[in-house]
Design a protein around this motif. Structure first.
Motif, PDB file in Angstrom:
ATOM      1  N   ALA A 165       0.835  -1.208   0.000  1.00  0.00           N
ATOM      2  CA  ALA A 165       0.000   0.000   0.000  1.00  0.00           C
ATOM      3  C   ALA A 165       0.872   1.261   0.000  1.00  0.00           C
ATOM      4  O   ALA A 165       0.587   2.221  -0.732  1.00  0.00           O
ATOM      5  CB  ALA A 165      -0.949  -0.003   1.200  1.00  0.00           C
ATOM      6  N   ALA A 166       1.935   1.262   0.786  1.00  0.00           N
ATOM      7  CA  ALA A 166       2.834   2.421   0.830  1.00  0.00           C
ATOM      8  C   ALA A 166       3.561   2.593  -0.507  1.00  0.00           C
ATOM      9  O   ALA A 166       3.735   3.722  -0.984  1.00  0.00           O
ATOM     10  CB  ALA A 166       3.836   2.265   1.970  1.00  0.00           C
ATOM     11  N   ALA A 167       3.963   1.488  -1.120  1.00  0.00           N
ATOM     12  CA  ALA A 167       4.640   1.559  -2.420  1.00  0.00           C
ATOM     13  C   ALA A 167       3.702   2.099  -3.487  1.00  0.00           C
ATOM     14  O   ALA A 167       4.093   2.937  -4.313  1.00  0.00           O
ATOM     15  CB  ALA A 167       5.171   0.181  -2.814  1.00  0.00           C
ATOM     16  N   GLU A 168       2.461   1.638  -3.484  1.00  0.00           N
ATOM     17  CA  GLU A 168       1.491   2.118  -4.471  1.00  0.00           C
ATOM     18  C   GLU A 168       1.200   3.599  -4.271  1.00  0.00           C
ATOM     19  O   GLU A 168       1.081   4.351  -5.244  1.00  0.00           O
ATOM     20  CB  GLU A 168       0.218   1.285  -4.407  1.00  0.00           C
ATOM     21  N   SER A 169       1.100   4.036  -3.036  1.00  0.00           N
ATOM     22  CA  SER A 169       0.887   5.454  -2.743  1.00  0.00           C
ATOM     23  C   SER A 169       2.074   6.279  -3.239  1.00  0.00           C
ATOM     24  O   SER A 169       1.890   7.341  -3.855  1.00  0.00           O
ATOM     25  CB  SER A 169       0.679   5.637  -1.239  1.00  0.00           C
ATOM     26  N   THR A 170       3.288   5.802  -2.994  1.00  0.00           N
ATOM     27  CA  THR A 170       4.489   6.492  -3.475  1.00  0.00           C
ATOM     28  C   THR A 170       4.504   6.535  -4.997  1.00  0.00           C
ATOM     29  O   THR A 170       4.843   7.564  -5.591  1.00  0.00           O
ATOM     30  CB  THR A 170       5.756   5.800  -2.937  1.00  0.00           C
ATOM     31  N   ALA A 171       4.114   5.441  -5.635  1.00  0.00           N
ATOM     32  CA  ALA A 171       4.079   5.401  -7.104  1.00  0.00           C
ATOM     33  C   ALA A 171       3.144   6.475  -7.646  1.00  0.00           C
ATOM     34  O   ALA A 171       3.490   7.188  -8.597  1.00  0.00           O
ATOM     35  CB  ALA A 171       3.643   4.017  -7.586  1.00  0.00           C
TER      36      ALA A 171
END
Length: 167
Positions: free
Chosen positions: A104-110
């Motif tokens: 979830a954090a990676a997708e938000s950063t993306a």
């Protein structure tokens, strides 16, 4: 609940230990996401990790205080595409939702940092249980395969999975 933040160069020696423990050797067998039965070399090295924390790439780490629990790499590939890789959680701590939080954090950063509208990843195609886990988290096989990034015997193939990012 762990704290998730971008890794810094100072984090990388400790992070490297977690990555190796999660992917390779007997310690990895304590978890369910390892490659220890297929690959016997090091998963990565410090020089490679350094290249993943600047520019169009980030490593996000999950922490409990100063203890690194796991990580994920998210990198821009341009044209709205981000690549997710190096997802791992310490084998002793798997199946507690940390991986889901890292995704979830990676997708938000993306979305926020790289203006990505979709994410792709590659998974060793023999890792059926891991692919199923990603599918439960919204990823789908694209039908594309790619060669494993280093030569191994027997050869390995990577399945490509992707998902559009929710707005």
């Amino acid at each position: 609940m762990p704290t998730i933040r971008p890794a810094t160069a100072a984090d990388l020696p400790r992070l490297h230990t977690v990555v190796e423990r999660a992917y390779r050797g007997d310690s990895a067998r304590r978890g369910w996401t390892h490659e220890a039965d297929m690959l016997f070399d090091a998963r990565t090295d410090l020089d490679t990790l350094v290249t993943l924390i600047d520019g169009d790439s980030r490593i996000l780490i999950a922490l409990d205080g100063d203890t690194i629990l796991g990580c994920v790499n998210i990198a821009s590939r341009g044209n709205g595409l981000a690549y997710l890789g190096l997802l791992c959680v310490d084998p002793e701590l798997q199946a507690r939702g940390i991986g889901k939080q890292l995704i979830a954090a990676a997708e938000s950063t993306a979305r926020e940092t790289f203006a990505a509208t979709r994410v792709e990843m590659t998974v060793i195609d023999r890792r059926i249980e891991l692919i199923a886990w990603y599918e439960r988290h919204g990823y789908a096989r694209t039908g594309e395969t790619r060669p494993f990034p280093v030569a191994v015997d027997p050869p390995l193939t990577m399945a490509v999975l992707a998902r559009p990012l929710p707005r």
